[in-house]
Write an enzyme that holds these catalytic residues in place. Structure first.
Site, PDB file in Angstrom:
ATOM      1  N   TYR A 104     -11.262  -0.874  10.167  1.00  0.00           N
ATOM      2  CA  TYR A 104     -12.378  -0.423   9.472  1.00  0.00           C
ATOM      3  C   TYR A 104     -12.942  -1.030   8.151  1.00  0.00           C
ATOM      4  O   TYR A 104     -13.557  -0.882   7.544  1.00  0.00           O
ATOM      5  CB  TYR A 104     -12.361   1.145   9.166  1.00  0.00           C
ATOM      6  CG  TYR A 104     -11.274   1.858   8.484  1.00  0.00           C
ATOM      7  CD1 TYR A 104     -10.896   1.463   6.970  1.00  0.00           C
ATOM      8  CD2 TYR A 104     -10.121   2.473   9.102  1.00  0.00           C
ATOM      9  CE1 TYR A 104      -9.949   1.921   6.580  1.00  0.00           C
ATOM     10  CE2 TYR A 104      -8.970   2.799   8.358  1.00  0.00           C
ATOM     11  CZ  TYR A 104      -8.950   2.660   7.019  1.00  0.00           C
ATOM     12  OH  TYR A 104      -7.971   3.204   6.648  1.00  0.00           O
ATOM     13  N   LYS A 105     -11.837  -1.896   7.742  1.00  0.00           N
ATOM     14  CA  LYS A 105     -12.025  -2.805   6.367  1.00  0.00           C
ATOM     15  C   LYS A 105     -12.953  -4.026   6.880  1.00  0.00           C
ATOM     16  O   LYS A 105     -14.054  -3.849   7.214  1.00  0.00           O
ATOM     17  CB  LYS A 105     -10.975  -3.180   5.708  1.00  0.00           C
ATOM     18  CG  LYS A 105     -10.330  -1.726   5.353  1.00  0.00           C
ATOM     19  CD  LYS A 105      -8.932  -2.098   4.787  1.00  0.00           C
ATOM     20  CE  LYS A 105      -8.112  -0.539   4.305  1.00  0.00           C
ATOM     21  NZ  LYS A 105      -6.772  -0.605   4.282  1.00  0.00           N
TER      22      LYS A 105
ATOM     23  N   PHE B 226       1.018  -1.102   0.025  1.00  0.00           N
ATOM     24  CA  PHE B 226      -0.046   0.071  -0.036  1.00  0.00           C
ATOM     25  C   PHE B 226       0.883   1.366   0.016  1.00  0.00           C
ATOM     26  O   PHE B 226       1.864   1.204   0.761  1.00  0.00           O
ATOM     27  CB  PHE B 226      -0.750  -0.069   1.287  1.00  0.00           C
ATOM     28  CG  PHE B 226      -2.100   0.747   1.398  1.00  0.00           C
ATOM     29  CD1 PHE B 226      -3.004   0.530   0.293  1.00  0.00           C
ATOM     30  CD2 PHE B 226      -2.082   1.983   2.268  1.00  0.00           C
ATOM     31  CE1 PHE B 226      -4.304   1.353   0.289  1.00  0.00           C
ATOM     32  CE2 PHE B 226      -3.277   3.117   2.244  1.00  0.00           C
ATOM     33  CZ  PHE B 226      -3.941   2.668   1.293  1.00  0.00           C
TER      34      PHE B 226
ATOM     35  N   ASP C 270       1.867  -6.041   7.641  1.00  0.00           N
ATOM     36  CA  ASP C 270       0.784  -5.241   7.699  1.00  0.00           C
ATOM     37  C   ASP C 270      -0.563  -6.137   7.203  1.00  0.00           C
ATOM     38  O   ASP C 270      -0.681  -6.794   6.227  1.00  0.00           O
ATOM     39  CB  ASP C 270       0.881  -4.066   6.562  1.00  0.00           C
ATOM     40  CG  ASP C 270      -0.356  -3.083   6.677  1.00  0.00           C
ATOM     41  OD1 ASP C 270      -1.446  -3.529   7.200  1.00  0.00           O
ATOM     42  OD2 ASP C 270      -0.253  -1.943   6.376  1.00  0.00           O
TER      43      ASP C 270
ATOM     44  N   ARG D  24     -12.051  -4.035  -8.044  1.00  0.00           N
ATOM     45  CA  ARG D  24     -12.057  -4.930  -6.910  1.00  0.00           C
ATOM     46  C   ARG D  24     -13.330  -5.335  -6.313  1.00  0.00           C
ATOM     47  O   ARG D  24     -14.203  -4.427  -5.975  1.00  0.00           O
ATOM     48  CB  ARG D  24     -11.240  -4.301  -5.642  1.00  0.00           C
ATOM     49  CG  ARG D  24      -9.826  -3.919  -5.979  1.00  0.00           C
ATOM     50  CD  ARG D  24      -9.111  -3.801  -4.651  1.00  0.00           C
ATOM     51  NE  ARG D  24      -9.995  -2.773  -4.094  1.00  0.00           N
ATOM     52  CZ  ARG D  24      -9.304  -2.218  -2.786  1.00  0.00           C
ATOM     53  NH1 ARG D  24      -8.161  -2.785  -2.412  1.00  0.00           N
ATOM     54  NH2 ARG D  24      -9.881  -1.202  -1.907  1.00  0.00           N
TER      55      ARG D  24
HETATM   56  C1  LIG Z   1      -6.070   0.656   4.392  1.00  0.00           C
HETATM   57  C2  LIG Z   1      -4.566   0.300   4.826  1.00  0.00           C
HETATM   58  C3  LIG Z   1      -3.964   1.178   5.470  1.00  0.00           C
HETATM   59  C4  LIG Z   1      -4.690   2.588   5.990  1.00  0.00           C
HETATM   60  O1  LIG Z   1      -4.090   3.466   6.730  1.00  0.00           O
HETATM   61  P1  LIG Z   1      -4.753   4.358   7.530  1.00  0.00           P
HETATM   62  O2  LIG Z   1      -3.502   4.970   8.449  1.00  0.00           O
HETATM   63  O3  LIG Z   1      -5.647   3.951   8.291  1.00  0.00           O
HETATM   64  O4  LIG Z   1      -5.245   5.416   6.507  1.00  0.00           O
HETATM   65  C5  LIG Z   1      -2.654   1.179   5.598  1.00  0.00           C
HETATM   66  N1  LIG Z   1      -1.925  -0.207   5.143  1.00  0.00           N
HETATM   67  C6  LIG Z   1      -2.582  -0.814   4.212  1.00  0.00           C
HETATM   68  C7  LIG Z   1      -1.954  -2.012   3.766  1.00  0.00           C
HETATM   69  C8  LIG Z   1      -3.961  -0.812   4.317  1.00  0.00           C
HETATM   70  O5  LIG Z   1      -4.576  -1.714   3.516  1.00  0.00           O
END
Ligand SMILES: *Cc1c(COP(=O)(O)O)cnc(C)c1O
Length: 427
Positions: free
Chosen positions: A233-234, A129, A208, A387
Site C-alpha cells: 500500500y506504500k 520499523f 523487509d 518525511r
Molecule cells: C509499513 C511497514 C510495515 C507495515 O506492516 P503492516 O502489517 O502492514 O501494518 C511493516 N514493516 C515495515 C518496515 C514497514 O515499512
C-alpha cells in the site's frame, strides 16, 4: 536555457524532460492545490482501479457469485505473485501474496528460528520499523524465550556501517533481519553485501522490502536472499491495508514449516481431509481465504509499475531526492533544517527526511495553514523528522520546488507557531 537550479523554471524544465511524466495521469489527481508527499505511507489511487473494482464488485461478486472463484479468483493470486516476483527479482513460485506485512514476518521468523534450532541469536537494528521488532520479540516469547534479540544501534540515526553488523554475526546467529530501506531516514542497505555476511556464518537473511519495493529495484534471486516480506500500500499503490507478500527462496521451501496450518496452505484443500498435509512450495504459508477485493485492487497498480519499469522509476527517484536535498541545502539550511537522510543517493531510498526541532508544528502548518498557496501532505516521524516521500510515478519537480519554498516561508515568517505542538492522530 540557463536558469538557476533553485528556480521554478528549472523545476518545470526537469518535468518537461521527465520520461515518466505521462504516468501521473494514471492516478486520481482531483485537487491541484494538494501536493501529496506521503506516497511512501499510502500510495495514490490508480484510475484503472476504480473501474476494475466496480467490475469485480458488480459482475464478479454481484452477478457471478461463487462461480467467480473458478472464473478468476483462483488465478488472481498466481497473477499477483508473478507480477510482484518480477518487481523483486524472484520467480512466481517463490512469492505468496496475502495477509499483512506483520503477519508474514511472524510466519517467516517462526519458521526460520525453528529451522535453525541450534542457533539462538537474532540480529536486527534500531532503524527498523517498530512493528518488525515487536514481531521478533513476540516470536521469541512464543518459542519459550530461548533466543536473544541483538539490535545494532545507529550512531547518527541515519545509517549503519555494514562492518558493525558483520562483527555481531557468528555461528550462533540464527537470523539476521533488516529493513532494506529504513522508514525514518530512507537509509538503503547494500543487500548483496549484508546477505553475503549472513551466509558466510550460516545465518538466514530476511529482508523487509516495505520501503523499497516499487521505488528501488530489488534482486532477491541474484543475491540468494533467503526470505523477504513487503508491503503493497506504500509505493505500490495497492490501497489502504492492501495484501502484503512473502518470499521464500525455492530451495528453502521444503525445509520450512508454516506456523499456521490452514486449509489454503494444505494439499488438496477441497478434499476436506481431517488430517493436515502441507501444500507444496510457498503455498503452505497461506492460511485462510485471501481478501479478494483488496487483491483485485492491487492488480492495476502493479501493472503501472511493470509498464514504467523499476530502472526508470529508480532513475527519476534519485534525480528527485537529489533535487530536494540540494534545494533544501540552498533554501533551508539557515532556517535550522538538517538532512536526516543519507547524502549518497546510492545508499538512499525514495524519501528525504528533514529534521527540525519544530518539525511537528512545521508539518501542521504545511498541511493546514490557509495562507499556503498549496496544501502539502508529507508525514512526520518522531522526534523531529519531516518525511518528504517521493513517488516518481506521480511526484513532479514543480511540486518539490513549491514544498521547499513553502517550508522556507513557514519557518522564516514564524507561521508554524500558530499550531499546537501536541502530537495526535495518524501522522
Ligand atoms: C509499513 C511497514 C510495515 C507495515 O506492516 P503492516 O502489517 O502492514 O501494518 C511493516 N514493516 C515495515 C518496515 C514497514 O515499512
Amino acid at each position: 536555457m540557463n536558469y538557476s537550479r533553485s528556480s521554478l523554471q528549472y523545476a518545470r524544465e526537469q518535468d518537461r524532460k521527465d520520461p515518466l511524466r505521462s504516468f501521473r495521469s494514471h492516478f486520481q489527481m482531483d485537487d491541484p492545490h494538494i501536493i501529496y508527499l506521503d506516497g511512501n505511507s499510502l500510495g495514490r489511487l490508480p484510475l484503472k482501479t476504480i473501474g476494475h473494482m466496480q467490475e469485480v464488485i458488480e459482475k464478479q461478486w454481484g452477478n457471478r457469485l461463487i462461480r467467480s472463484w473458478n472464473d478468476d479468483w483462483i488465478g488472481l493470486t498466481g497473477r499477483l505473485s508473478r507480477k510482484i516476483a518480477s518487481l523483486v527479482g524472484a520467480s512466481q513460485d517463490e512469492i505468496l501474496v496475502g495477509d499483512s506485512t506483520s503477519v508474514n514476518l511472524y510466519k517467516l521468523v517462526i519458521a526460520a528460528l525453528q529451522h535453525q534450532e541450534h542457533r539462538h541469536i537474532v540480529i536486527s537494528d534500531n532503524l527498523n520499523f517498530p512493528s518488525d521488532l515487536y514481531v521478533l520479540q513476540g516470536a521469541i516469547h512464543l518459542l519459550g524465550s530461548k533466543h536473544e534479540l541483538k539490535l545494532v544501534e545507529s550512531e547518527d540515526g541515519i545509517g549503519i556501517d555494514p562492518e558493525r553488523i558483520e562483527q555481531l554475526i557468528d555461528k550462533d546467529t540464527a537470523l539476521l533481519t533488516l529493513s532494506h530501506a529504513a522508514f525514518k531516514s530512507a537509509y538503503l542497505y547494500d543487500m548483496e553485501k549484508i546477505t553475503g555476511m549472513a551466509h558466510k556464518k550460516g545465518a538466514l537473511m530476511l529482508w523487509d522490502l516495505s520501503h523499497s519495493v516499487g521505488s528501488v529495484p530489488v534482486d532477491l534471486n541474484r543475491f540468494e536472499v533467503d526470505l523477504a516480506i513487503g508491503c503493497t500500500y506504500k509505493y505500490l499503490n495497492g490501497g489502504p491495508g492492501a495484501p502484503a507478500f512473502l518470499y521464500i527462496r525455492k530451495d528453502l521451501q521444503e525445509k520450512l514449516t508454516s506456523p499456521i496450518w490452514g486449509w489454503f496452505g494444505s494439499e488438496r484443500q477441497f478434499d476436506f481431509d481431517l488430517k493436515y498435509q502441507p501444500a507444496a512450495g510457498v503455498q503452505k504459508f497461506a492460511a485462510g481465504t485471501p481478501g479478494i477485493l483488496s487483491m483485485a485492487a492491487l492488480e492495476p497498480a502493479l501493472d503501472i509499475h511493470l509498464q514504467a519499469g523499476m530502472g526508470a522509476i529508480r532513475e527519476k527517484s534519485i534525480l528527485q531526492t537529489e533535487y530536494v536535498k540540494n534545494l533544501a541545502e540552498v533554501l533551508l539550511t539557515s532556517s535550522g533544517f538538517v538532512l536526516g537522510s543519507p547524502s549518497d543517493p546510492s545508499r538512499r531510498g525514495s524519501h528525504i527526511s528533514l529534521k527540525h526541532p519544530e518539525g511537528y508544528r512545521i508539518c501542521q502548518a504545511l498541511i493546514q495553514d490557509d495562507k499556503n498557496p498549496y496544501q502539502v501532505i508529507p508525514d512526520f516521524r518522531l522526534p523531529d523528522n519531516i518525511r518528504l516521500g517521493i513517488a516518481p510515478l506521480y511526484t513532479t519537480f514543480e511540486e518539490l520546488y513549491h514544498t521547499i519554498t513553502l517550508l522556507a516561508d513557514i519557518v522564516s515568517s514564524g507561521r508554524f507557531m500558530n499550531f499546537s505542538d501536541t502530537v495526535s492522530g495518524v501522522t
